[in-house]
Write an enzyme that holds these catalytic residues in place. Structure first.
Site, PDB file in Angstrom:
ATOM      1  N   ASP A  13       0.776  -1.240   0.000  1.00 57.38           N
ATOM      2  CA  ASP A  13       0.000   0.000   0.000  1.00 57.38           C
ATOM      3  C   ASP A  13       0.811   1.295   0.000  1.00 57.38           C
ATOM      4  OD1 ASP A  13      -1.919  -1.965   0.314  1.00 57.38           O
ATOM      5  OD2 ASP A  13      -2.420  -1.431   2.366  1.00 57.38           O
ATOM      6  N   LYS A  75      -7.212  -4.409  -2.575  1.00 58.24           N
ATOM      7  CA  LYS A  75      -7.803  -5.012  -1.383  1.00 58.24           C
ATOM      8  C   LYS A  75      -8.611  -3.995  -0.608  1.00 58.24           C
ATOM      9  CE  LYS A  75      -3.672  -4.381   1.501  1.00 58.24           C
ATOM     10  NZ  LYS A  75      -4.261  -3.645   2.608  1.00 58.24           N
ATOM     11  N   CYS A 108      -2.117  -1.981   8.117  1.00 54.74           N
ATOM     12  CA  CYS A 108      -2.046  -3.012   7.072  1.00 54.74           C
ATOM     13  C   CYS A 108      -0.782  -3.857   7.169  1.00 54.74           C
ATOM     14  CB  CYS A 108      -2.167  -2.382   5.693  1.00 54.74           C
ATOM     15  SG  CYS A 108      -3.784  -1.606   5.401  1.00 54.74           S
TER      16      CYS A 108
END
Length: 180
Positions: A13, A75, A108
């Site tokens: 990310d 995601k 995350c």
């Protein structure tokens, strides 16, 4: 010990505006770029994820340019492991050692690392290649990931561990990357 035959680099990310709002964003991008470039030389696969790209934007250009043709796994779950397509791709590489980089360390990255450990992977958190919006959260994420069973490493430590020997063209190319 990391080996190029057993390792995968997971870039979590590193996206859009959020990538500029974390602690030391330039250092984060530089270290992840060094790892990606070294992994390409050493034939270590790279897997990239994006958290809700419609809202957070796509992977930063510096990383996209290093990985032409790369299609990030999109995601919504904080843990990459909560996305079936991610697990399918991860398993397809058949690698046991996962070098983990990205953001945010306490969300995350943390949740993914914990899940990977629970699935039996050897997780190696690259501490100078993870970040969060605050230093306190970055440090907390690192501490909790280590407590969950991951090993801690750095960009340079991981690269030279993968390389193993100080000779040949790969060593010359990687030495140049590290010195930048």
């Amino acid at each position: 010990m990391l080996s190029s035959r057993e390792t995968l680099l997971l870039v979590i990310d590193v996206q859009g505006r959020l990538a500029q709002s974390v602690v030391q964003p330039a250092a984060l991008e530089t270290n992840i770029s060094k790892l990606v470039r070294a992994c390409l030389i050493l034939d270590v696969p790279v897997l990239v994820t994006e958290q809700y790209p419609k809202g957070l934007g796509s992977t930063v250009d510096t990383l996209k340019e290093l990985l032409p043709g790369m299609v990030p796994v999109e995601k919504l779950s904080f843990s990459c492991c909560g996305t079936p397509e991610f697990m399918k791709q991860l398993r397809s590489f058949n690698r046991n050692d996962i070098l983990v980089v990205g953001m945010e360390a306490h969300v995350c990255v943390y949740q993914t690392a914990v899940d990977l450990v629970e699935f039996g992977y050897n997780v190696h958190l690259v501490t100078d290649a993870v970040s969060s919006r605050t230093e306190a959260n970055r440090l907390l994420g690192i501490r909790c990931i280590e407590k969950a069973g991951a090993s801690l490493t750095s960009t340079e430590m991981a690269v030279f561990e993968l390389l193993r020997v100080a000779e040949g063209e790969r060593f010359k190319a990687i030495s140049k990357i590290i010195k930048e």
